[in-house]
Design a protein around this motif. Structure first.
Motif, PDB file in Angstrom:
ATOM      1  N   VAL A  56       0.866  -1.177   0.000  1.00  0.00           N
ATOM      2  CA  VAL A  56       0.000   0.000   0.000  1.00  0.00           C
ATOM      3  C   VAL A  56       0.905   1.229   0.000  1.00  0.00           C
ATOM      4  O   VAL A  56       1.888   1.277   0.747  1.00  0.00           O
ATOM      5  N   THR A  57       0.571   2.218  -0.832  1.00  0.00           N
ATOM      6  CA  THR A  57       1.368   3.445  -0.895  1.00  0.00           C
ATOM      7  C   THR A  57       0.536   4.641  -0.469  1.00  0.00           C
ATOM      8  O   THR A  57      -0.549   4.872  -1.001  1.00  0.00           O
ATOM      9  N   LEU A  58       1.060   5.380   0.508  1.00  0.00           N
ATOM     10  CA  LEU A  58       0.452   6.622   0.983  1.00  0.00           C
ATOM     11  C   LEU A  58       1.261   7.784   0.433  1.00  0.00           C
ATOM     12  O   LEU A  58       2.493   7.726   0.427  1.00  0.00           O
ATOM     13  N   THR A  59       0.581   8.830  -0.010  1.00  0.00           N
ATOM     14  CA  THR A  59       1.237  10.021  -0.545  1.00  0.00           C
ATOM     15  C   THR A  59       0.740  11.219   0.243  1.00  0.00           C
ATOM     16  O   THR A  59      -0.470  11.402   0.396  1.00  0.00           O
ATOM     17  N   LEU A  60       1.694  12.033   0.717  1.00  0.00           N
ATOM     18  CA  LEU A  60       1.341  13.166   1.573  1.00  0.00           C
ATOM     19  C   LEU A  60       2.135  14.402   1.171  1.00  0.00           C
ATOM     20  O   LEU A  60       3.370  14.401   1.248  1.00  0.00           O
ATOM     21  N   PRO A  61       1.464  15.489   0.746  1.00  0.00           N
ATOM     22  CA  PRO A  61       2.181  16.741   0.504  1.00  0.00           C
ATOM     23  C   PRO A  61       2.740  17.277   1.823  1.00  0.00           C
ATOM     24  O   PRO A  61       2.036  17.285   2.833  1.00  0.00           O
ATOM     25  N   ILE A  62       4.007  17.705   1.802  1.00  0.00           N
ATOM     26  CA  ILE A  62       4.653  18.243   3.005  1.00  0.00           C
ATOM     27  C   ILE A  62       5.363  19.547   2.671  1.00  0.00           C
ATOM     28  O   ILE A  62       5.631  19.847   1.517  1.00  0.00           O
ATOM     29  N   ARG A  63       5.669  20.303   3.742  1.00  0.00           N
ATOM     30  CA  ARG A  63       6.434  21.541   3.574  1.00  0.00           C
ATOM     31  C   ARG A  63       7.327  21.733   4.791  1.00  0.00           C
ATOM     32  O   ARG A  63       7.002  21.288   5.891  1.00  0.00           O
ATOM     33  N   ALA A  64       8.454  22.396   4.572  1.00  0.00           N
ATOM     34  CA  ALA A  64       9.349  22.729   5.677  1.00  0.00           C
ATOM     35  C   ALA A  64       8.837  23.998   6.345  1.00  0.00           C
ATOM     36  O   ALA A  64       8.480  24.967   5.673  1.00  0.00           O
ATOM     37  N   THR A  65       8.783  23.976   7.664  1.00  0.00           N
ATOM     38  CA  THR A  65       8.373  25.174   8.398  1.00  0.00           C
ATOM     39  C   THR A  65       9.580  26.008   8.803  1.00  0.00           C
ATOM     40  O   THR A  65       9.440  27.179   9.113  1.00  0.00           O
ATOM     41  N   ALA A  66      10.762  25.384   8.792  1.00  0.00           N
ATOM     42  CA  ALA A  66      12.027  26.049   9.109  1.00  0.00           C
ATOM     43  C   ALA A  66      13.141  25.072   8.772  1.00  0.00           C
ATOM     44  O   ALA A  66      12.910  23.867   8.713  1.00  0.00           O
ATOM     45  N   PRO A  67      14.366  25.548   8.559  1.00  0.00           N
ATOM     46  CA  PRO A  67      15.469  24.611   8.384  1.00  0.00           C
ATOM     47  C   PRO A  67      15.741  23.893   9.706  1.00  0.00           C
ATOM     48  O   PRO A  67      15.558  24.474  10.775  1.00  0.00           O
ATOM     49  N   GLY A  68      16.119  22.640   9.637  1.00  0.00           N
ATOM     50  CA  GLY A  68      16.448  21.935  10.866  1.00  0.00           C
ATOM     51  C   GLY A  68      16.031  20.484  10.851  1.00  0.00           C
ATOM     52  O   GLY A  68      15.781  19.896   9.813  1.00  0.00           O
ATOM     53  N   GLU A  69      15.949  19.925  12.045  1.00  0.00           N
ATOM     54  CA  GLU A  69      15.635  18.504  12.196  1.00  0.00           C
ATOM     55  C   GLU A  69      14.134  18.266  12.189  1.00  0.00           C
ATOM     56  O   GLU A  69      13.369  19.054  12.718  1.00  0.00           O
ATOM     57  N   ALA A  70      13.763  17.157  11.577  1.00  0.00           N
ATOM     58  CA  ALA A  70      12.363  16.748  11.534  1.00  0.00           C
ATOM     59  C   ALA A  70      12.314  15.242  11.665  1.00  0.00           C
ATOM     60  O   ALA A  70      13.337  14.560  11.564  1.00  0.00           O
ATOM     61  N   LYS A  71      11.129  14.737  11.895  1.00  0.00           N
ATOM     62  CA  LYS A  71      10.917  13.288  11.940  1.00  0.00           C
ATOM     63  C   LYS A  71       9.608  12.976  11.235  1.00  0.00           C
ATOM     64  O   LYS A  71       8.711  13.808  11.172  1.00  0.00           O
ATOM     65  N   VAL A  72       9.547  11.763  10.704  1.00  0.00           N
ATOM     66  CA  VAL A  72       8.293  11.227  10.219  1.00  0.00           C
ATOM     67  C   VAL A  72       7.979  10.061  11.144  1.00  0.00           C
ATOM     68  O   VAL A  72       8.792   9.148  11.302  1.00  0.00           O
ATOM     69  N   LEU A  73       6.823  10.116  11.802  1.00  0.00           N
ATOM     70  CA  LEU A  73       6.413   9.050  12.707  1.00  0.00           C
ATOM     71  C   LEU A  73       5.566   8.054  11.924  1.00  0.00           C
ATOM     72  O   LEU A  73       4.589   8.434  11.263  1.00  0.00           O
ATOM     73  N   ILE A  74       5.954   6.786  11.993  1.00  0.00           N
ATOM     74  CA  ILE A  74       5.332   5.718  11.216  1.00  0.00           C
ATOM     75  C   ILE A  74       4.609   4.757  12.161  1.00  0.00           C
ATOM     76  O   ILE A  74       5.152   4.388  13.205  1.00  0.00           O
TER      77      ILE A  74
END
Length: 193
Positions: A141-159
């Motif tokens: 199954v493939t999920l597609t999600l538009p994303i954007r950066a709110t600021a430069p730096g560290e981020a995570k995707v929680l799965i």
């Protein structure tokens, strides 16, 4: 007074061809400049993959331009006959059964639109559960999600996910599995999780 070096005299046909060539060069130069407008640079797709509790998860970020792109998450059960639960399943499941398939950016990333899924949801009956449980058909199954950066730096995707088979039972659910990313002026890159 005559000039010691008289200007060369070209026949009329040569002068016309020379004028057309000059006009063509000017037109080509103007089209190359594009009126001073430049499109934002596109960066190569960022990709990472992990396998946990019977499912391989492949994450990629495509079409990253300036500060936005598309997060693509493909969940592939390791064995045939296994399905994933719907993204619409409540967090606690149905009567305690199941775990919703989830992709959630946090940190310097945010969602920028609605998530789409490449498979339809179907309802199944599970022994011991009165209500129907929403799942995707067996297989990837493939999920597609538009994303954007709110600021430069560290981020995570929680799965989050769980896979199940009508004959083999279910795997142990995965909840809040963090995949690290870094956003910056040169694009987006996956880090070590």
């Amino acid at each position: 007074m005559t000039s010691p070096h008289p200007a060369p005299h070209f026949p009329r046909a040569a002068r016309t061809n020379l004028a057309w060539a000059a006009a063509a060069l000017l037109l080509a130069a103007a089209s190359l400049t594009g009126c001073g407008q430049e499109s934002a640079p596109s960066h190569a797709a960022a990709v990472t993959e992990f396998n946990e509790n019977g499912v391989t998860v492949r994450l990629s970020v495509a079409d990253w331009k300036s500060d936005a792109g598309t997060l693509v998450a493909t969940f592939t059960p390791d064995e045939a006959g296994f399905h994933l639960y719907s993204t619409a399943l409540p967090a606690e499941g149905v009567e305690g059964v199941g775990r919703p398939t989830e992709v959630r950016p946090v940190g310097s990333l945010a969602t920028a639109g609605e998530m789409t899924v490449d498979k339809p949801v179907k309802s199944i009956k599970v022994p011991g559960v009165r209500a129907a449980v929403p799942v995707y058909p067996d297989g990837p199954v493939t999920l597609t999600l538009p994303i954007r950066a709110t600021a430069p730096g560290e981020a995570k995707v929680l799965i989050g996910y769980a896979s199940c088979s009508s004959t083999e039972g279910c795997t142990i659910p995965v909840a809040g599995r963090a995949v690290s990313l870094h956003t910056g002026e040169h694009g987006l890159a996956f880090g070590t999780s």
